[in-house]
Scaffold this motif. Structure first.
Motif, PDB file in Angstrom:
ATOM      1  N   LEU A  20      20.404  43.237  45.900  1.00 44.18           N
ATOM      2  CA  LEU A  20      19.094  42.707  45.528  1.00 44.18           C
ATOM      3  C   LEU A  20      19.210  41.782  44.313  1.00 44.18           C
ATOM      4  O   LEU A  20      18.578  40.719  44.265  1.00 44.18           O
ATOM      5  CB  LEU A  20      18.125  43.866  45.232  1.00 44.18           C
ATOM      6  CG  LEU A  20      16.698  43.484  44.847  1.00 44.18           C
ATOM      7  CD1 LEU A  20      16.023  42.738  45.998  1.00 44.18           C
ATOM      8  CD2 LEU A  20      15.900  44.740  44.489  1.00 44.18           C
ATOM      9  N   PHE A  21      20.026  42.195  43.337  1.00 45.26           N
ATOM     10  CA  PHE A  21      20.225  41.379  42.134  1.00 45.26           C
ATOM     11  C   PHE A  21      20.809  40.008  42.491  1.00 45.26           C
ATOM     12  O   PHE A  21      20.335  38.981  41.987  1.00 45.26           O
ATOM     13  CB  PHE A  21      21.144  42.120  41.166  1.00 45.26           C
ATOM     14  CG  PHE A  21      21.599  41.300  39.998  1.00 45.26           C
ATOM     15  CD1 PHE A  21      20.792  41.133  38.886  1.00 45.26           C
ATOM     16  CD2 PHE A  21      22.850  40.684  40.000  1.00 45.26           C
ATOM     17  CE1 PHE A  21      21.199  40.370  37.806  1.00 45.26           C
ATOM     18  CE2 PHE A  21      23.268  39.920  38.929  1.00 45.26           C
ATOM     19  CZ  PHE A  21      22.445  39.766  37.832  1.00 45.26           C
ATOM     20  N   PHE A  22      21.794  39.993  43.342  1.00 44.70           N
ATOM     21  CA  PHE A  22      22.426  38.729  43.711  1.00 44.70           C
ATOM     22  C   PHE A  22      21.446  37.821  44.441  1.00 44.70           C
ATOM     23  O   PHE A  22      21.354  36.615  44.158  1.00 44.70           O
ATOM     24  CB  PHE A  22      23.660  39.003  44.581  1.00 44.70           C
ATOM     25  CG  PHE A  22      24.386  37.764  44.988  1.00 44.70           C
ATOM     26  CD1 PHE A  22      25.155  37.042  44.077  1.00 44.70           C
ATOM     27  CD2 PHE A  22      24.300  37.286  46.302  1.00 44.70           C
ATOM     28  CE1 PHE A  22      25.817  35.890  44.462  1.00 44.70           C
ATOM     29  CE2 PHE A  22      24.962  36.132  46.693  1.00 44.70           C
ATOM     30  CZ  PHE A  22      25.723  35.434  45.755  1.00 44.70           C
ATOM     31  N   GLY A  23      20.693  38.378  45.381  1.00 38.51           N
ATOM     32  CA  GLY A  23      19.738  37.576  46.135  1.00 38.51           C
ATOM     33  C   GLY A  23      18.643  37.010  45.246  1.00 38.51           C
ATOM     34  O   GLY A  23      18.296  35.814  45.333  1.00 38.51           O
ATOM     35  N   VAL A  24      18.073  37.846  44.394  1.00 37.37           N
ATOM     36  CA  VAL A  24      16.993  37.392  43.508  1.00 37.37           C
ATOM     37  C   VAL A  24      17.518  36.364  42.517  1.00 37.37           C
ATOM     38  O   VAL A  24      16.848  35.363  42.213  1.00 37.37           O
ATOM     39  CB  VAL A  24      16.357  38.599  42.784  1.00 37.37           C
ATOM     40  CG1 VAL A  24      15.419  38.120  41.682  1.00 37.37           C
ATOM     41  CG2 VAL A  24      15.609  39.471  43.773  1.00 37.37           C
ATOM     42  N   THR A  25      18.734  36.580  41.996  1.00 42.00           N
ATOM     43  CA  THR A  25      19.309  35.648  41.020  1.00 42.00           C
ATOM     44  C   THR A  25      19.547  34.272  41.648  1.00 42.00           C
ATOM     45  O   THR A  25      19.216  33.234  41.052  1.00 42.00           O
ATOM     46  CB  THR A  25      20.624  36.216  40.462  1.00 42.00           C
ATOM     47  OG1 THR A  25      20.361  37.461  39.829  1.00 42.00           O
ATOM     48  CG2 THR A  25      21.243  35.264  39.453  1.00 42.00           C
ATOM     49  N   CYS A  26      20.107  34.263  42.841  1.00 41.29           N
ATOM     50  CA  CYS A  26      20.327  32.995  43.524  1.00 41.29           C
ATOM     51  C   CYS A  26      19.015  32.259  43.757  1.00 41.29           C
ATOM     52  O   CYS A  26      18.901  31.042  43.517  1.00 41.29           O
ATOM     53  CB  CYS A  26      21.050  33.224  44.852  1.00 41.29           C
ATOM     54  SG  CYS A  26      22.750  33.812  44.674  1.00 41.29           S
ATOM     55  N   ALA A  74      26.550  33.513  41.381  1.00 37.90           N
ATOM     56  CA  ALA A  74      25.259  32.856  41.582  1.00 37.90           C
ATOM     57  C   ALA A  74      25.112  31.647  40.662  1.00 37.90           C
ATOM     58  O   ALA A  74      24.646  30.582  41.087  1.00 37.90           O
ATOM     59  CB  ALA A  74      24.126  33.846  41.337  1.00 37.90           C
ATOM     60  N   THR A  75      25.532  31.786  39.409  1.00 39.07           N
ATOM     61  CA  THR A  75      25.424  30.671  38.463  1.00 39.07           C
ATOM     62  C   THR A  75      26.370  29.536  38.831  1.00 39.07           C
ATOM     63  O   THR A  75      26.048  28.348  38.666  1.00 39.07           O
ATOM     64  CB  THR A  75      25.709  31.167  37.036  1.00 39.07           C
ATOM     65  OG1 THR A  75      24.816  32.237  36.723  1.00 39.07           O
ATOM     66  CG2 THR A  75      25.510  30.055  36.012  1.00 39.07           C
ATOM     67  N   SER A  76      27.553  29.874  39.341  1.00 42.40           N
ATOM     68  CA  SER A  76      28.522  28.849  39.731  1.00 42.40           C
ATOM     69  C   SER A  76      28.020  28.020  40.896  1.00 42.40           C
ATOM     70  O   SER A  76      28.190  26.792  40.935  1.00 42.40           O
ATOM     71  CB  SER A  76      29.856  29.503  40.101  1.00 42.40           C
ATOM     72  OG  SER A  76      30.390  30.214  39.004  1.00 42.40           O
ATOM     73  N   VAL A  77      27.365  28.677  41.854  1.00 40.96           N
ATOM     74  CA  VAL A  77      26.938  27.981  43.072  1.00 40.96           C
ATOM     75  C   VAL A  77      25.619  27.252  42.858  1.00 40.96           C
ATOM     76  O   VAL A  77      25.458  26.096  43.265  1.00 40.96           O
ATOM     77  CB  VAL A  77      26.834  28.973  44.242  1.00 40.96           C
ATOM     78  CG1 VAL A  77      26.291  28.264  45.492  1.00 40.96           C
ATOM     79  CG2 VAL A  77      28.188  29.600  44.524  1.00 40.96           C
ATOM     80  N   PHE A  78      24.649  27.912  42.202  1.00 38.36           N
ATOM     81  CA  PHE A  78      23.303  27.356  42.130  1.00 38.36           C
ATOM     82  C   PHE A  78      22.897  26.910  40.726  1.00 38.36           C
ATOM     83  O   PHE A  78      21.837  26.309  40.553  1.00 38.36           O
ATOM     84  CB  PHE A  78      22.268  28.386  42.633  1.00 38.36           C
ATOM     85  CG  PHE A  78      22.488  28.809  44.051  1.00 38.36           C
ATOM     86  CD1 PHE A  78      22.088  27.986  45.093  1.00 38.36           C
ATOM     87  CD2 PHE A  78      23.089  30.019  44.354  1.00 38.36           C
ATOM     88  CE1 PHE A  78      22.280  28.381  46.406  1.00 38.36           C
ATOM     89  CE2 PHE A  78      23.274  30.413  45.659  1.00 38.36           C
ATOM     90  CZ  PHE A  78      22.881  29.592  46.699  1.00 38.36           C
ATOM     91  N   GLY A  79      23.706  27.222  39.729  1.00 32.62           N
ATOM     92  CA  GLY A  79      23.264  26.974  38.371  1.00 32.62           C
ATOM     93  C   GLY A  79      24.063  25.935  37.630  1.00 32.62           C
ATOM     94  O   GLY A  79      24.250  24.811  38.107  1.00 32.62           O
ATOM     95  N   GLU A  83      32.219  26.546  35.065  1.00 36.12           N
ATOM     96  CA  GLU A  83      32.869  26.536  33.752  1.00 36.12           C
ATOM     97  C   GLU A  83      32.207  27.512  32.783  1.00 36.12           C
ATOM     98  O   GLU A  83      32.889  28.247  32.067  1.00 36.12           O
ATOM     99  CB  GLU A  83      32.843  25.115  33.181  1.00 36.12           C
ATOM    100  CG  GLU A  83      33.545  25.014  31.818  1.00 36.12           C
ATOM    101  CD  GLU A  83      33.530  23.595  31.279  1.00 36.12           C
ATOM    102  OE1 GLU A  83      34.040  23.389  30.164  1.00 36.12           O
ATOM    103  OE2 GLU A  83      32.990  22.689  31.967  1.00 36.12           O
ATOM    104  N   TRP A  84      30.887  27.491  32.747  1.00 35.13           N
ATOM    105  CA  TRP A  84      30.160  28.361  31.821  1.00 35.13           C
ATOM    106  C   TRP A  84      29.450  29.517  32.525  1.00 35.13           C
ATOM    107  O   TRP A  84      28.633  30.210  31.909  1.00 35.13           O
ATOM    108  CB  TRP A  84      29.130  27.538  31.053  1.00 35.13           C
ATOM    109  CG  TRP A  84      29.758  26.488  30.190  1.00 35.13           C
ATOM    110  CD1 TRP A  84      29.942  25.169  30.480  1.00 35.13           C
ATOM    111  CD2 TRP A  84      30.322  26.708  28.903  1.00 35.13           C
ATOM    112  NE1 TRP A  84      30.583  24.516  29.455  1.00 35.13           N
ATOM    113  CE2 TRP A  84      30.824  25.448  28.453  1.00 35.13           C
ATOM    114  CE3 TRP A  84      30.472  27.825  28.068  1.00 35.13           C
ATOM    115  CZ2 TRP A  84      31.459  25.287  27.224  1.00 35.13           C
ATOM    116  CZ3 TRP A  84      31.090  27.655  26.833  1.00 35.13           C
ATOM    117  CH2 TRP A  84      31.579  26.413  26.413  1.00 35.13           C
ATOM    118  N   ALA A  85      29.780  29.731  33.778  1.00 31.85           N
ATOM    119  CA  ALA A  85      29.094  30.787  34.540  1.00 31.85           C
ATOM    120  C   ALA A  85      29.424  32.180  34.010  1.00 31.85           C
ATOM    121  O   ALA A  85      28.541  33.043  33.871  1.00 31.85           O
ATOM    122  CB  ALA A  85      29.461  30.682  36.018  1.00 31.85           C
TER     123      ALA A  85
END
Length: 611
Positions: A20-26, A74-79, A83-85
């Motif tokens: 759930l955390f991964f889905g909501v974060t993405c 999630a940060t690497s793909v969508f954010g 590098e800073w993920a």
């Protein structure tokens, strides 16, 4: 217990919450990032914090590693890129763990969604302390990626994370507390359909409120919010606020409707949205908690009332509830028997007692109302069906507002058996078992009360000794001696009056106290007693008859002294009567003459002579 009712295993919970955390974060990163900066709302912290709160502390490290990995992905793909993920993910998960630690540290009761105090702590620690503590390191990392002012990034971080946590954490905590797949508020026949009806109503009203700007309608979502709070409690309030948040976030992201009309920067619009949703939370969640507590209280009250009714219906004690004036408003079935009345409701408490006890009952009620928390006890005798009964009442004021008088609760018990036992024990302690006359203790209690006023109210004191009684026991046996003592006691009882008090002091020695009119005729009373004993034929075991005599010493006590000195005053003339040949009466000189050393000298000579 069935599998559906068992609490979720920690490993399963970590997997479910992690997914759930991964889905909501993405989703959050993809849809709520504007101008390449931070996400507007960040609910992932709430999901992670709820997970830390619901798994054992021994699993926190493994949970944190998993969540950091998912957040990094999630940060690497969508954010902000790979590098800073990892640094951002580490700060995000630390924030969630820190919020969980703060909640446990400062609110160990874990009533974050169960009480008003818990809600306050949840709002402060999860909505302010935790997010803004992580905002500083988070903003420094973001500044390295997108540039800008770190203070603005810190503010955006605190607002976005605080808002997301406040909106999602209550619902996450509620879901974590349920032990069945379907939450308790919507479980059961006829509950699911109305719930989805309120959800649809909320989305419709929220869309009207946020997606159009012709008419100011931001107040409208309050209607389904309050309705959901009443119908489905905290769960309904949380879901409704979340639905309103989704509609508001869509309006803000699309820059349409009410937000499009606000001539403010994006972060200012986000601040306004946070304030608006916070107000909704302050309206709905405390209301839902208060309703839940009220429902729980009412259930406990119903259970307690049922138990009290059961106890009252089967109790031998009368259980009463009195209003502020002392009038009976409720009475258990035993009240009819104890009061002797068919109906006691509407009557004063004094109806259980005699007319002479009204002032005592009224005084007890006043005292109970004044000293709240103190139990007043009334124990009085009453007449019921021609018999004397003893009732014991315990009454206590019910705590009430200081501006209002107290009501009262009362229990009344029939204590006749105990009272009769007490009277019997007291009688036995003060009565000679063989003769039935008062014993030495009871005898000495009488002069103790009179000696203090002897100079104003003199009284007579006589010691009586059966002559040569040892010969009776030696010649006829102790059984005959006991019969003689009983016969002598019977003669004394026949000569007893209100002013003439006989007692057996021990062995063959008796005592007499005369006061009032009996004092003037004390000599006549003693002479009549001596002659009655002399003329009474005693019977031995063979049917033979014999007579006994007695010696009597009399003293008049007319001044204050001790009871031992009063007995010494009569002991002297008793010795004189024995020395004069027995079967006679001797009088002491006036007590004033014996008040000094002469009393002690005569008493001493008497003791030596007896030995």
């Amino acid at each position: 217990m069935a599998a559906a009712q068992q609490k979720m295993h920690p490993a399963t919970r970590i997997f479910v919450y992690g997914t759930l955390f991964f889905g909501v974060t993405c989703f959050t990163i993809f849809w709520t990032r504007f101008a390449g900066g931070l996400a507007l709302v960040w609910p992932g912290t709430a999901i992670a914090a709820a997970l830390f709160l619901s798994v054992p502390q021994s699993r926190h490290l493994g949970t944190a590693v998993l969540l950091v990995g998912l957040s990094t992905l999630a940060t690497s793909v969508f954010g902000l890129g790979p590098e800073w993920a990892f640094p951002l993910a580490t700060i995000n998960i630390f924030e969630a763990w820190f919020i969980a630690w703060l909640l446990v540290r400062f609110r160990p009761e874990r009533d974050y969604v169960d009480s008003e105090q818990g809600i306050v702590w949840l709002g402060f620690l999860a909505g302010l302390a935790g997010p803004f503590a992580a905002a500083i390191p988070g903003s420094l990392v973001v500044m390295q990626v997108v540039g800008g002012n770190w203070l603005e990034h810190a503010f955006s971080w605190g607002v976005g994370h605080g808002l997301g946590t406040l909106l999602v954490l209550p619902l996450a905590l509620l879901l974590a507390s349920y032990r069945q797949p379907i939450p308790e508020p919507i479980r059961g026949p006829g509950r699911l359909l109305p719930f989805f009806g309120i959800v649809l109503l909320t989305l419709t009203i929220s869309a009207v409120a946020f997606l159009q700007s012709t008419v100011p309608t931001l107040f409208l979502p309050i209607v389904p919010l309050v309705l959901a709070s009443f119908c489905f409690g905290r769960f309904g309030a949380s879901v409704t606020v979340l639905n309103i948040t989704v509609c508001a976030a869509v309006s803000l992201a699309m820059d349409v409707g009410v937000f499009a009309q606000l001539h403010l920067a994006l972060w200012q619009k986000a601040l306004f949205l946070q304030f608006y949703l916070s107000v909704l939370l302050l309206i709905s969640f405390p209301l839902a908690v208060a309703l839940k507590q009220r429902q729980r209280f009412m259930e406990e009250l119903v259970d307690r009332e049922a138990m009290q009714r059961l106890i009252a219906d089967h109790s031998d004690d009368a259980l009463l509830h009195l209003d502020r004036e002392g009038t009976i408003r409720f009475a258990s079935p035993a009240s009819t028997r104890l009061s002797g009345l068919e109906i006691v409701e509407g009557l004063p408490l004094a109806a259980f007692f005699s007319e002479f006890d009204k002032e005592i009952v009224a005084s007890a009620l006043v005292s109970a109302a004044h000293y709240r928390g103190h139990t007043e006890i009334i124990e009085r005798s009453v007449e019921r069906s021609g018999q004397t009964r003893w009732l014991k009442a315990k009454l206590r004021a019910v705590d009430a507002s200081k501006k209002q008088a107290s009501t009262f609760v009362v229990t009344i018990r029939d204590v006749t058996e105990r009272k009769l036992n007490e009277i019997q024990i007291s009688w036995e302690a003060r009565t000679d078992v063989l003769t039935g006359l008062p014993n030495r203790r009871a005898f000495l209690d009488v002069p103790e009360a009179q000696l203090e006023f002897a100079d104003e109210q003199p009284f007579g004191f006589a010691l009586i000794d059966l002559d040569h009684f040892k010969r009776v026991n030696d010649s006829y046996g102790h059984a005959v001696g006991d019969k003689v003592l009983k016969q002598v006691a019977q003669i004394m009882r026949e000569n007893t009056t209100d002013d003439c008090f006989f007692a057996r002091l021990g062995g063959e020695e008796f005592g007499l106290i005369a006061c009032g009119s009996a004092l003037e005729t004390l000599s006549i009373i003693c002479e009549r007693l001596r002659l009655a004993i002399l003329r009474s034929a005693m019977t031995d075991n063979d049917g033979g008859h014999f007579n006994i005599t007695m010696s009597i010493g009399i003293a008049q006590i007319s001044e204050r002294c001790s009871s031992s000195m009063a007995m010494q005053a009569a002991d002297g003339p008793l010795y004189s009567a024995k020395a004069a040949g027995r079967n006679c009466i001797r009088h002491a000189q006036h007590m004033r003459h014996f008040a000094g050393s002469s009393v002690r000298d005569r008493s001493s000579s008497t003791l030596i002579a007896v030995r």
